[in-house]
Write a protein that holds these residues in place. Structure first.
Motif, PDB file in Angstrom:
ATOM      1  N   GLY A 250       0.836  -1.186   0.000  1.00 22.45           N
ATOM      2  CA  GLY A 250       0.000   0.000   0.000  1.00 22.45           C
ATOM      3  C   GLY A 250       0.877   1.244   0.000  1.00 22.45           C
ATOM      4  N   TRP A 282      -4.264   2.971   0.003  1.00 19.72           N
ATOM      5  CA  TRP A 282      -4.545   1.883   0.946  1.00 19.72           C
ATOM      6  C   TRP A 282      -3.327   1.618   1.824  1.00 19.72           C
ATOM      7  N   PRO A 293      -9.130  -3.046  -1.703  1.00 17.18           N
ATOM      8  CA  PRO A 293      -7.693  -3.238  -1.912  1.00 17.18           C
ATOM      9  C   PRO A 293      -7.320  -4.694  -2.192  1.00 17.18           C
TER      10      PRO A 293
END
Length: 309
Positions: A250, A282, A293
């Protein structure tokens, strides 16, 4: 519809417990590409490694084995809650040993995936076990670096001294000192002055109905954590890690270091085929189980394994 079988197999001197995810229409007379899925530190097979990535990969046609680490979850081994990187990597090898003995597993098409600490353990296993033909790290964290830095309050020598004293005491019949890596709740963490996104989001995942499981203890035996202090998950990746590699992270960095570690192994790996995917907007724990995600990750992971297995 996928099927889940609960299996056990022999490890060093104890049994490992695992969930075997079988794809829709599974036919034992056929050979399947197969993936070993490794859970995070302080986690268990019923959390993200099995119920999220294991399940979704099985739906894509793979056989997936999600196992509990030795000394943790439903697997054997004493004393409990040891987090020793060498043994965690050995667990992956034993999982492969079990799989290659199954008639429906194509031993030439074995892949591996891991989440958080499990992602870095998967990388380390693949460096020296080339039965792994392709590997994926989901928000992988190098536990050796983490314990030298944040988990020891950036005082590794002081931490080693305390661990040595505790292990000596335990050898002389003092009670085991099992630490919880996380506060008991997000509110308790905030009250203690904790602000880091990884710590608070980990607590929200592991300490609430969202991700809480009976065997997801988030615990470690303090006196044995010294085994991780001099360990580097990525050692020799520049020369020995040659299999296709996919790194998923992320773009919201936290103290556990997955963003940093992801870029590091992407740069260090000798793999001719290597990819890094950054899930924009994310965080580390979003990639554990949140649908959006995870869908972004799986849109990379499933085609990757289908290409290279």
């Amino acid at each position: 519809m996928t099927t889940i079988q609960h299996v056990t197999y022999r490890n060093l001197g104890w049994d490992s417990a695992a969930n075997l995810y079988l794809p829709p229409g599974f036919d034992e007379s056929k050979k399947y590409p197969t993936i070993v899925s490794t859970h995070p530190i302080g986690s268990c097979k019923e959390q993200t490694s099995g119920n999220v990535y294991g399940q979704q990969l099985a739906e894509q046609g793979f056989v997936v084995l999600a196992f509990d680490a030795s000394f943790q979850g439903a697997s054997g081994g004493e004393p409990r809650f040891i987090e020793d990187p060498a043994i965690r990597v050995s667990d992956i090898r034993f999982a492969i040993d079990f799989l290659v003995a199954q008639p429906y597993v194509d031993a030439q098409r074995i892949g591996a995936i891991g989440i958080c600490g499990g992602g870095a353990y998967t990388i380390n296993a693949a460096i020296t076990d080339h039965r792994i033909k392709a590997l994926v790290s989901i928000t992988g964290v190098n536990f050796g670096r983490l314990i030298r830095e944040g988990f020891s309050q950036f005082d590794p020598l002081g931490a080693l001294k305390a661990m040595a004293a505790q292990r000596t005491a335990e050898a002389q019949d003092a009670p085991r000192h099992v630490i919880d890596y996380l506060p008991e709740s997000v509110e308790a963490g905030k009250q203690a002055g904790l602000k880091d996104i990884d710590v608070l989001e980990a607590t929200e995942y592991y300490k609430s109905a969202r991700g809480q499981q009976p065997n997801g203890a988030t615990s470690g035996l303090f006196s044995f954590n010294s085994a991780a202090m001099a360990w580097d998950a990525f050692a020799h990746a520049e020369t020995l890690l040659t299999q296709p590699l996919l790194v998923v992270i992320g773009d919201k960095p936290g103290a556990f270091g997955a963003y940093r570690d992801g870029w590091e192994i992407y740069g260090r790996a000798a793999s001719a085929a290597k990819q890094i995917f950054v899930a924009e907007g994310w965080s580390h724990y979003d990639l554990y189980d949140k649908p959006d995600p995870v869908a972004l990750a799986m849109a990379q992971v499933a085609p990757f394994f289908k290409e290279y297995l």
